[in-house]
Design an enzyme around this catalytic site. Sequence first.
Site, short mmCIF file in Angstrom:
data_model
loop_
_atom_site.label_atom_id
_atom_site.label_comp_id
_atom_site.label_asym_id
_atom_site.label_seq_id
_atom_site.Cartn_x
_atom_site.Cartn_y
_atom_site.Cartn_z
N ILE A 34 -56.61 27.96 -39.50
CA ILE A 34 -55.50 28.03 -40.45
C ILE A 34 -55.97 27.77 -41.89
O ILE A 34 -55.32 28.21 -42.84
CB ILE A 34 -54.39 27.02 -40.02
N ASN A 89 -67.60 19.63 -34.32
CA ASN A 89 -67.48 18.27 -34.85
C ASN A 89 -67.05 17.36 -33.71
O ASN A 89 -66.12 17.70 -32.96
CB ASN A 89 -66.45 18.23 -35.98
N GLN A 96 -64.38 14.99 -36.75
CA GLN A 96 -63.42 15.74 -35.93
C GLN A 96 -61.99 15.35 -36.30
O GLN A 96 -61.66 14.17 -36.40
CB GLN A 96 -63.68 15.44 -34.44
N HIS A 102 -63.43 22.11 -29.73
CA HIS A 102 -63.39 23.45 -30.33
C HIS A 102 -64.70 23.73 -31.03
O HIS A 102 -65.33 22.83 -31.60
CB HIS A 102 -62.23 23.60 -31.31
N HIS A 104 -66.25 25.88 -34.08
CA HIS A 104 -66.01 26.70 -35.27
C HIS A 104 -67.00 27.86 -35.27
O HIS A 104 -68.19 27.66 -34.99
CB HIS A 104 -66.25 25.88 -36.55
P1 5GP Z 1 -62.25 19.68 -36.85
O1 5GP Z 1 -62.36 18.94 -38.15
O2 5GP Z 1 -61.44 18.93 -35.85
O3 5GP Z 1 -63.55 20.18 -36.34
O4 5GP Z 1 -61.47 21.02 -37.23
C1 5GP Z 1 -60.15 21.29 -36.94
C2 5GP Z 1 -59.85 22.66 -37.50
O5 5GP Z 1 -58.62 23.08 -36.98
C3 5GP Z 1 -59.72 22.68 -39.03
O6 5GP Z 1 -60.64 23.62 -39.57
C4 5GP Z 1 -58.27 23.10 -39.27
O7 5GP Z 1 -58.12 23.97 -40.36
C5 5GP Z 1 -57.90 23.76 -37.96
N1 5GP Z 1 -56.49 23.61 -37.60
C6 5GP Z 1 -55.78 22.44 -37.57
N2 5GP Z 1 -54.53 22.67 -37.17
C7 5GP Z 1 -54.44 24.01 -36.93
C8 5GP Z 1 -53.36 24.84 -36.48
O8 5GP Z 1 -52.24 24.41 -36.23
N3 5GP Z 1 -53.64 26.16 -36.36
C9 5GP Z 1 -54.88 26.68 -36.63
N4 5GP Z 1 -55.01 28.00 -36.47
N5 5GP Z 1 -55.91 25.92 -37.05
C10 5GP Z 1 -55.68 24.60 -37.20
#
Ligand code: 5GP
Length: 115
Positions: A34, A89, A96, A102, A104
């Site tokens: 997003i 992450n 994270q 997940h 990326h």
């Molecule tokens: P993290 O920091 O946990 O590795 O990354 C989480 C990722 O999830 C972030 O890049 C953030 O933009 C994405 N994200 C968080 N909430 C949502 C959502 O509701 N929809 C989508 N498509 N991405 C999300």
Amino acid sequence: MSHDPNCIFCRIAAGEIPAQKVHEDDELIAFKDIRPAAPVHLLIIPREHIATLADAEPRHQALLGRMALLAPQLAREHGADNGLRTVINTGPDGGQEVYHLHMHVMGGPRPWKQG
Ligand code: 5GP
Ligand code: ZN
């Protein structure tokens, strides 16, 4: 398969929250981040709720391999054909934010945003 009703990525996997999905199979889902940090920025998640990479178990070995193999395939399909960056992450010090495992997948012409 474990599903956490309070987890945003479980809810995306279940179709309860909309996302721009780019891949779905019996074990994995991929959708657009997003807040993209690169021209192509996808997230690959397992359907199963695994909170972090550190919570993955030996039985997840093939699943993790499938995530890694899917990353360059999806990057190519989205036009990132000059390399890609994969990031997982893990935990607080790993930065994270969403506690559902997940990967990326980032690609496309540089410069990218800081991320
Ligand atoms: P993290 O920091 O946990 O590795 O990354 C989480 C990722 O999830 C972030 O890049 C953030 O933009 C994405 N994200 C968080 N909430 C949502 C959502 O509701 N929809 C989508 N498509 N991405 C999300
Ligand atoms: Zn989840």
